[in-house]
Write a protein that holds these residues in place. Structure first.
Motif, PDB file in Angstrom:
ATOM      1  N   PRO A  27     -17.655  19.955 -37.118  1.00 32.40           N
ATOM      2  CA  PRO A  27     -17.461  19.315 -35.803  1.00 32.40           C
ATOM      3  C   PRO A  27     -17.554  20.200 -34.565  1.00 32.40           C
ATOM      4  CG  PRO A  27     -15.351  19.738 -36.819  1.00 32.40           C
ATOM      5  CD  PRO A  27     -16.386  20.302 -37.755  1.00 32.40           C
ATOM      6  N   SER A  28     -17.734  21.534 -34.725  1.00 27.48           N
ATOM      7  CA  SER A  28     -17.526  22.381 -33.543  1.00 27.48           C
ATOM      8  C   SER A  28     -18.522  22.089 -32.414  1.00 27.48           C
ATOM      9  CB  SER A  28     -17.516  23.865 -33.908  1.00 27.48           C
ATOM     10  OG  SER A  28     -18.731  24.244 -34.469  1.00 27.48           O
ATOM     11  N   LYS A  29     -19.780  21.739 -32.775  1.00 27.97           N
ATOM     12  CA  LYS A  29     -20.742  21.466 -31.689  1.00 27.97           C
ATOM     13  C   LYS A  29     -20.419  20.159 -30.972  1.00 27.97           C
ATOM     14  CE  LYS A  29     -24.656  24.296 -32.902  1.00 27.97           C
ATOM     15  NZ  LYS A  29     -26.016  24.355 -33.438  1.00 27.97           N
ATOM     16  N   THR A  30     -19.920  19.176 -31.721  1.00 31.09           N
ATOM     17  CA  THR A  30     -19.519  17.912 -31.074  1.00 31.09           C
ATOM     18  C   THR A  30     -18.359  18.175 -30.111  1.00 31.09           C
ATOM     19  OG1 THR A  30     -20.188  16.697 -33.042  1.00 31.09           O
ATOM     20  CG2 THR A  30     -18.700  15.554 -31.532  1.00 31.09           C
ATOM     21  N   ILE A  31     -17.403  19.001 -30.578  1.00 31.44           N
ATOM     22  CA  ILE A  31     -16.245  19.317 -29.724  1.00 31.44           C
ATOM     23  C   ILE A  31     -16.705  20.088 -28.486  1.00 31.44           C
ATOM     24  CG2 ILE A  31     -14.072  20.617 -29.622  1.00 31.44           C
ATOM     25  CD1 ILE A  31     -13.788  19.986 -32.688  1.00 31.44           C
ATOM     26  N   ALA A  32     -17.641  21.023 -28.685  1.00 35.39           N
ATOM     27  CA  ALA A  32     -18.161  21.798 -27.543  1.00 35.39           C
ATOM     28  C   ALA A  32     -18.904  20.875 -26.572  1.00 35.39           C
ATOM     29  CB  ALA A  32     -19.084  22.910 -28.037  1.00 35.39           C
ATOM     30  N   LEU A  58      -4.127  19.371 -33.702  1.00 31.17           N
ATOM     31  CA  LEU A  58      -2.683  19.411 -33.985  1.00 31.17           C
ATOM     32  C   LEU A  58      -1.908  19.903 -32.770  1.00 31.17           C
ATOM     33  CD1 LEU A  58      -2.811  20.933 -37.596  1.00 31.17           C
ATOM     34  CD2 LEU A  58      -2.718  18.535 -36.936  1.00 31.17           C
ATOM     35  N   GLY A  59      -2.426  20.967 -32.112  1.00 28.27           N
ATOM     36  CA  GLY A  59      -1.708  21.581 -30.992  1.00 28.27           C
ATOM     37  C   GLY A  59      -1.575  20.651 -29.796  1.00 28.27           C
ATOM     38  N   SER A  60      -2.676  20.035 -29.372  1.00 31.99           N
ATOM     39  CA  SER A  60      -2.606  19.167 -28.184  1.00 31.99           C
ATOM     40  C   SER A  60      -1.768  17.928 -28.471  1.00 31.99           C
ATOM     41  CB  SER A  60      -4.014  18.741 -27.737  1.00 31.99           C
ATOM     42  OG  SER A  60      -4.682  19.841 -27.178  1.00 31.99           O
ATOM     43  N   THR A  87     -22.119  31.344 -45.047  1.00 30.47           N
ATOM     44  CA  THR A  87     -21.353  30.424 -45.895  1.00 30.47           C
ATOM     45  C   THR A  87     -22.090  29.112 -46.142  1.00 30.47           C
ATOM     46  OG1 THR A  87     -19.395  31.371 -44.910  1.00 30.47           O
ATOM     47  CG2 THR A  87     -19.075  29.368 -46.149  1.00 30.47           C
ATOM     48  N   ILE A  88     -22.685  28.543 -45.123  1.00 29.96           N
ATOM     49  CA  ILE A  88     -23.391  27.268 -45.295  1.00 29.96           C
ATOM     50  C   ILE A  88     -24.844  27.467 -44.867  1.00 29.96           C
ATOM     51  CG2 ILE A  88     -23.518  24.841 -44.617  1.00 29.96           C
ATOM     52  CD1 ILE A  88     -20.490  25.137 -43.859  1.00 29.96           C
ATOM     53  N   THR A  89     -25.775  27.221 -45.783  1.00 27.74           N
ATOM     54  CA  THR A  89     -27.185  27.429 -45.426  1.00 27.74           C
ATOM     55  C   THR A  89     -28.008  26.149 -45.558  1.00 27.74           C
ATOM     56  OG1 THR A  89     -27.626  28.131 -47.686  1.00 27.74           O
ATOM     57  CG2 THR A  89     -27.230  29.872 -46.067  1.00 27.74           C
ATOM     58  N   PRO A  96     -10.301  22.377 -42.693  1.00 26.16           N
ATOM     59  CA  PRO A  96     -10.472  23.272 -41.542  1.00 26.16           C
ATOM     60  C   PRO A  96     -10.937  22.483 -40.314  1.00 26.16           C
ATOM     61  CG  PRO A  96     -12.368  23.458 -43.003  1.00 26.16           C
ATOM     62  CD  PRO A  96     -11.501  22.367 -43.547  1.00 26.16           C
ATOM     63  N   HIS A  97     -11.079  21.165 -40.445  1.00 28.14           N
ATOM     64  CA  HIS A  97     -11.674  20.339 -39.385  1.00 28.14           C
ATOM     65  C   HIS A  97     -10.761  19.202 -38.931  1.00 28.14           C
ATOM     66  CE1 HIS A  97     -15.809  21.361 -41.390  1.00 28.14           C
ATOM     67  NE2 HIS A  97     -15.407  22.343 -40.617  1.00 28.14           N
ATOM     68  N   PRO A  98      -9.512  19.466 -38.545  1.00 29.82           N
ATOM     69  CA  PRO A  98      -8.672  18.349 -38.111  1.00 29.82           C
ATOM     70  C   PRO A  98      -9.227  17.694 -36.843  1.00 29.82           C
ATOM     71  CG  PRO A  98      -7.627  20.441 -37.564  1.00 29.82           C
ATOM     72  CD  PRO A  98      -8.853  20.770 -38.362  1.00 29.82           C
TER      73      PRO A  98
HETATM   74  C1  LIG Z   1     -12.250  28.805 -41.798  1.00 36.30           C
HETATM   75  C2  LIG Z   1     -12.917  27.833 -40.864  1.00 36.30           C
HETATM   76  C3  LIG Z   1     -14.303  27.718 -40.865  1.00 36.30           C
HETATM   77  C4  LIG Z   1     -14.929  26.814 -40.026  1.00 36.30           C
HETATM   78  N1  LIG Z   1     -16.299  26.717 -40.037  1.00 36.30           N
HETATM   79  C5  LIG Z   1     -16.915  25.849 -39.221  1.00 36.30           C
HETATM   80  C6  LIG Z   1     -18.339  25.741 -39.208  1.00 36.30           C
HETATM   81  O1  LIG Z   1     -19.051  26.437 -39.936  1.00 36.30           O
HETATM   82  N2  LIG Z   1     -18.905  24.839 -38.363  1.00 36.30           N
HETATM   83  C7  LIG Z   1     -18.155  24.024 -37.558  1.00 36.30           C
HETATM   84  O2  LIG Z   1     -18.721  23.211 -36.844  1.00 36.30           O
HETATM   85  N3  LIG Z   1     -16.808  24.108 -37.553  1.00 36.30           N
HETATM   86  C8  LIG Z   1     -16.177  25.001 -38.354  1.00 36.30           C
HETATM   87  N4  LIG Z   1     -14.804  25.086 -38.349  1.00 36.30           N
HETATM   88  C9  LIG Z   1     -14.053  24.150 -37.509  1.00 36.30           C
HETATM   89  C10 LIG Z   1     -13.989  24.566 -36.056  1.00 36.30           C
HETATM   90  O3  LIG Z   1     -13.539  25.905 -35.961  1.00 36.30           O
HETATM   91  C11 LIG Z   1     -13.011  23.615 -35.351  1.00 36.30           C
HETATM   92  O4  LIG Z   1     -13.411  22.267 -35.563  1.00 36.30           O
HETATM   93  C12 LIG Z   1     -12.968  23.881 -33.851  1.00 36.30           C
HETATM   94  O5  LIG Z   1     -12.676  25.233 -33.560  1.00 36.30           O
HETATM   95  C13 LIG Z   1     -11.898  23.014 -33.226  1.00 36.30           C
HETATM   96  O6  LIG Z   1     -11.941  23.224 -31.834  1.00 36.30           O
HETATM   97  P1  LIG Z   1     -10.718  22.818 -30.927  1.00 36.30           P
HETATM   98  O7  LIG Z   1     -11.072  23.208 -29.547  1.00 36.30           O
HETATM   99  O8  LIG Z   1     -10.340  21.402 -31.212  1.00 36.30           O
HETATM  100  O9  LIG Z   1      -9.488  23.689 -31.452  1.00 36.30           O
HETATM  101  P2  LIG Z   1      -9.345  25.243 -31.716  1.00 36.30           P
HETATM  102  O10 LIG Z   1     -10.675  25.932 -31.777  1.00 36.30           O
HETATM  103  O11 LIG Z   1      -8.417  25.352 -32.889  1.00 36.30           O
HETATM  104  O12 LIG Z   1      -8.643  25.770 -30.383  1.00 36.30           O
HETATM  105  C14 LIG Z   1      -7.304  25.496 -30.098  1.00 36.30           C
HETATM  106  C15 LIG Z   1      -6.664  26.738 -29.502  1.00 36.30           C
HETATM  107  O13 LIG Z   1      -5.394  26.401 -28.971  1.00 36.30           O
HETATM  108  C16 LIG Z   1      -4.439  27.379 -29.352  1.00 36.30           C
HETATM  109  N5  LIG Z   1      -3.114  26.713 -29.381  1.00 36.30           N
HETATM  110  C17 LIG Z   1      -2.639  25.823 -30.284  1.00 36.30           C
HETATM  111  N6  LIG Z   1      -1.405  25.433 -29.943  1.00 36.30           N
HETATM  112  C18 LIG Z   1      -1.082  26.077 -28.789  1.00 36.30           C
HETATM  113  C19 LIG Z   1       0.066  26.083 -27.951  1.00 36.30           C
HETATM  114  N7  LIG Z   1       1.142  25.355 -28.203  1.00 36.30           N
HETATM  115  N8  LIG Z   1       0.022  26.868 -26.856  1.00 36.30           N
HETATM  116  C20 LIG Z   1      -1.068  27.614 -26.568  1.00 36.30           C
HETATM  117  N9  LIG Z   1      -2.189  27.655 -27.331  1.00 36.30           N
HETATM  118  C21 LIG Z   1      -2.191  26.898 -28.427  1.00 36.30           C
HETATM  119  C22 LIG Z   1      -4.922  27.857 -30.714  1.00 36.30           C
HETATM  120  O14 LIG Z   1      -4.416  29.139 -30.991  1.00 36.30           O
HETATM  121  C23 LIG Z   1      -6.437  27.857 -30.511  1.00 36.30           C
HETATM  122  O15 LIG Z   1      -6.886  29.054 -29.949  1.00 36.30           O
HETATM  123  C24 LIG Z   1     -14.158  25.998 -39.165  1.00 36.30           C
HETATM  124  C25 LIG Z   1     -12.765  26.129 -39.150  1.00 36.30           C
HETATM  125  C26 LIG Z   1     -12.151  27.036 -39.985  1.00 36.30           C
HETATM  126  C27 LIG Z   1     -10.626  27.158 -39.959  1.00 36.30           C
END
Ligand SMILES: Cc1cc2nc3c(=O)[nH]c(=O)nc-3n(C[C@H](O)[C@H](O)[C@H](O)COP(=O)(O)OP(=O)(O)OC[C@H]3O[C@@H](n4cnc5c(N)ncnc54)[C@H](O)[C@@H]3O)c2cc1C
Length: 282
Positions: A262-267, A34-36, A85-87, A217-219
């Motif tokens: 998705p976090s490992k795919t994103i990483a 959403l942010g980017s 949470t997930i096992t 939680p996974h946009p």
């Molecule tokens: C409650 C919860 C549980 C989850 N559990 C899991 C799980 O078990 N396994 C898994 O794989 N995934 C999990 N996820 C999903 C995972 O956290 C996300 O898919 C991942 O973090 C997304 O990475 P990203 O780099 O796209 O964005 P993010 O990690 O969201 O990083 C974006 C960063 O940019 C910052 N930002 C946004 N807009 C701006 C702006 N305008 N200016 C400056 N900074 C900004 C935000 O504050 C944030 O720090 C979970 C998510 C939530 C909410």
């Protein structure tokens, strides 16, 4: 700065946010799906600083098919408050359930969430609704009702056809439930079967039953990776089409639902983007 970018930002100074800016030869945007996407939309459509970003910006957005079905176990303590949470998971991404690609997981109520809620309730200025919510949760905990509720989780490869745009200067999501409904319904049916087979009764979440609303939680998506500006926003390196040395490295470049956490795919994508930047000496 010749050939570079100027990024407007707030700076923390003496405990206050002050408007500032930074110039850079190379910029990596990593503010999430959403942010980017929002930042790029504002740069293209509001400030005209990046007027040639692809018209595909905002497209291919997905909630990753996320769905949660609570199930009540009247004769069995499932204790979802213990442990991670997930096992475990059932991988049905092969389309076994009605041709829909889904991934089922056990859920939980992490202690971390309990702690966060306690802090929310205790902080000065907590609203009446927040305090009432916490009291409600405390009441459920005292009655040990959480021990009998199992949150079934899932992800799925939904239609990934949401479109983010700016409306009235705010980020707006256009998402038609129809195309993703078969995926969500396949998840719900599977949750219902699993709950019944293990002695529980699944409850269709009211938000889905009444208004087909979802929470994710996974946009993913919005600045999708593509082969050209006609089908994506960034190339295989994560570099924005038409803007040298402007990279996006987060969930916004994932071009469709992956149907998994998705976090490992994103990483992995972030490591790939970084490796290309280094390899090409940018
Ligand atoms: C409650 C919860 C549980 C989850 N559990 C899991 C799980 O078990 N396994 C898994 O794989 N995934 C999990 N996820 C999903 C995972 O956290 C996300 O898919 C991942 O973090 C997304 O990475 P990203 O780099 O796209 O964005 P993010 O990690 O969201 O990083 C974006 C960063 O940019 C910052 N930002 C946004 N807009 C701006 C702006 N305008 N200016 C400056 N900074 C900004 C935000 O504050 C944030 O720090 C979970 C998510 C939530 C909410």
């Amino acid at each position: 700065m010749a050939g570079g970018y100027r990024v407007a930002c707030d700076r923390i100074s003496d405990g206050e946010l002050k408007p500032g800016s930074q110039t850079a030869r190379l910029v990596i945007l990593a503010a999430g799906s959403l942010g980017s996407t929002e930042l790029l939309l504002r740069c293209r459509d509001e400030h005209a600083g990046l007027p040639n970003v692809s018209q595909r910006l905002g497209h291919r957005w997905s909630s990753n098919g996320d769905f949660l079905t609570p199930a009540i176990y009247a004769f069995r303590a499932v204790e979802p408050t213990r442990g991670p949470t997930i096992t475990s998971a059932i991988n049905l991404l092969d389309g076994t359930v009605d041709g829909q690609e889904i991934f089922i997981e056990d859920g939980g109520f992490p202690d971390l969430a309990k702690g966060a809620m306690e802090r929310l309730a205790g902080r000065p200025g907590a609203t009446e609704q927040e305090t009432a919510l916490i009291e409600g949760v405390r009441w459920l905990v005292r009655l040990r009702l959480f021990d009998s509720i199992m949150p079934w989780f899932a992800q799925g490869r939904d239609a990934s056809d949401g479109v983010l745009s700016l409306r009235d200067k705010k980020l707006f999501l256009d998402w038609d439930v129809e195309t993703s409904e078969p995926t969500i319904e396949a998840i719900l049916r599977t949750h219902q079967k699993l709950a019944m087979a293990t002695g529980g009764a699944a409850i269709v979440p009211p938000a889905w039953a009444w208004s087909q609303d979802l929470i994710t939680p996974h946009p993913l998506g919005g600045a999708a990776m593509g082969t050209s500006a006609s089908d994506g926003v960034v190339d295989f390196r994560g570099e924005v089409f038409g803007y040298r040395n402007l990279f996006v490295s987060d969930g916004s470049i994932v071009p469709k639902a992956i149907g998994l956490n998705p976090s490992k795919t994103i990483a992995a994508l972030a490591e790939h983007v970084a490796a290309r930047i280094i390899a090409e000496g940018r």
